[in-house]
Design an enzyme around this catalytic site. Sequence first.
Site, PDB file in Angstrom:
ATOM      1  N   ASP A  46       0.954  -1.202   0.097  1.00 25.94           N
ATOM      2  CA  ASP A  46       0.016  -0.209   0.122  1.00 25.94           C
ATOM      3  C   ASP A  46       1.008   1.023   0.115  1.00 25.94           C
ATOM      4  O   ASP A  46       1.926   1.294   0.770  1.00 25.94           O
ATOM      5  CB  ASP A  46      -0.823   0.068   1.211  1.00 25.94           C
ATOM      6  CG  ASP A  46      -2.041   0.978   1.168  1.00 25.94           C
ATOM      7  OD1 ASP A  46      -1.909   2.023   0.871  1.00 25.94           O
ATOM      8  OD2 ASP A  46      -3.387   0.332   1.358  1.00 25.94           O
ATOM      9  N   TYR A 157     -12.454   5.996 -14.950  1.00 19.51           N
ATOM     10  CA  TYR A 157     -12.557   5.050 -13.808  1.00 19.51           C
ATOM     11  C   TYR A 157     -13.118   3.829 -14.402  1.00 19.51           C
ATOM     12  O   TYR A 157     -12.388   2.734 -14.240  1.00 19.51           O
ATOM     13  CB  TYR A 157     -12.888   5.628 -12.398  1.00 19.51           C
ATOM     14  CG  TYR A 157     -13.185   4.546 -11.574  1.00 19.51           C
ATOM     15  CD1 TYR A 157     -12.115   4.076 -10.656  1.00 19.51           C
ATOM     16  CD2 TYR A 157     -14.522   4.050 -11.064  1.00 19.51           C
ATOM     17  CE1 TYR A 157     -12.198   3.163  -9.899  1.00 19.51           C
ATOM     18  CE2 TYR A 157     -14.419   3.034 -10.412  1.00 19.51           C
ATOM     19  CZ  TYR A 157     -13.520   2.753  -9.592  1.00 19.51           C
ATOM     20  OH  TYR A 157     -13.631   1.679  -8.555  1.00 19.51           O
ATOM     21  N   ASN A 186     -21.717   0.015  -4.205  1.00 20.08           N
ATOM     22  CA  ASN A 186     -21.155   0.812  -3.295  1.00 20.08           C
ATOM     23  C   ASN A 186     -20.939   0.339  -2.105  1.00 20.08           C
ATOM     24  O   ASN A 186     -21.900   0.219  -1.242  1.00 20.08           O
ATOM     25  CB  ASN A 186     -21.952   2.118  -3.388  1.00 20.08           C
ATOM     26  CG  ASN A 186     -22.078   2.840  -4.691  1.00 20.08           C
ATOM     27  OD1 ASN A 186     -23.200   2.442  -5.333  1.00 20.08           O
ATOM     28  ND2 ASN A 186     -21.445   3.835  -5.051  1.00 20.08           N
ATOM     29  N   VAL A 200     -20.143   8.834   0.671  1.00 17.99           N
ATOM     30  CA  VAL A 200     -21.131   9.616   1.073  1.00 17.99           C
ATOM     31  C   VAL A 200     -21.526   9.362   2.499  1.00 17.99           C
ATOM     32  O   VAL A 200     -22.070  10.212   3.403  1.00 17.99           O
ATOM     33  CB  VAL A 200     -22.019   9.742   0.149  1.00 17.99           C
ATOM     34  CG1 VAL A 200     -22.850   8.552  -0.011  1.00 17.99           C
ATOM     35  CG2 VAL A 200     -23.117  10.917   0.133  1.00 17.99           C
ATOM     36  N   GLY A 285     -19.735  12.585 -14.976  1.00 14.98           N
ATOM     37  CA  GLY A 285     -19.218  11.147 -15.076  1.00 14.98           C
ATOM     38  C   GLY A 285     -19.981  10.125 -14.129  1.00 14.98           C
ATOM     39  O   GLY A 285     -19.549   9.131 -14.020  1.00 14.98           O
TER      40      GLY A 285
END
Length: 326
Positions: A46, A157, A186, A200, A285
């Site tokens: 990472d 993406y 999501n 979100v 997008g």
Amino acid sequence: MCASLFPIHEKYETELKILITGGAGFIGSHIADAYIREGHSVVILDNLSSGRIANVHPDAKFVEGDIRDRDLIDRLFAEHRFDVVNHQAAQMDVRKSVDDPIFDAETNILGSLNLLQASKKYSVHRFILASTGGAIYGEQEYFPADELHPTNPESPYGVAKRTIEMYLHYFSVVHGIKYTAFRYSNVYGPRQDPHGEAGVVSIFSNALRSGKPCTIFGDGKQTRDYVFVADVVRAHIKALDLEAASDTYNLSTAIETTVSQLYALIAESLGKNSTEPRYSSARKGEVQRSVCSYQKAFHHFGWQPEVSLRDGLQRTLSYFEATLSA
């Protein structure tokens, strides 16, 4: 097909050596924890652009580095001789991909190719990819979208993720690398950072807690399919045992939730029902409606979501509360 077509291979009855890219991040760290609980040896790669050291399991070997660093990748594969690569690292912000498609491609396409080339060179048995549902399907022609739905990405993406799926097919056919590509809807849950569309949840939660206004981009009627991270992790455990042909699966709930509904659920859970959001223009997008079918994963290896949105949000918000109070 049925579950009997996906037996546990003798190889997977012993400890596996697994590389998890992005393993200090939100989803990757949960996968790493689960693999270690299953008794496997985990190496995490990472660059900490969004991941956190605090997320890294103490029994994992951590390497700070970037998937775009070809020499580092080669050294890592040469040293550890991985059985499995679980590829979670990505530039995952749709809006950033629109603003800088070259950077998105360098990370999501070229970085992934570095891993695939090393997997070929060092005989990796299985490659597991974190792909995307909504961004690949684009504005859907039917709801929920299954894996046969046309792929018409409307962001760099989504284009990049679809490209890597196609490269996976090439490496499988020509070089014999078995793969499992998971198209996430999501994903949300504990450790989530405010990146990507599912971010979100943490954005709304943090703003409401601090008394700041929340902004909804668009009219709030756009829908997403929110799947809890623990459900996603269960699929990644099952993926270690898949000995059938390489394939692609949605990980989703097949339930549409509008952004306004999500906001209301979070506000209710936090006791902030009287706080109204602000609205701003929609962002480029991003699709209007996104919801995916999980029936293929259910029929092939028995996976289905188990955590409801209300329960998952409560567990996520409790995590945020504990983190802020620590």
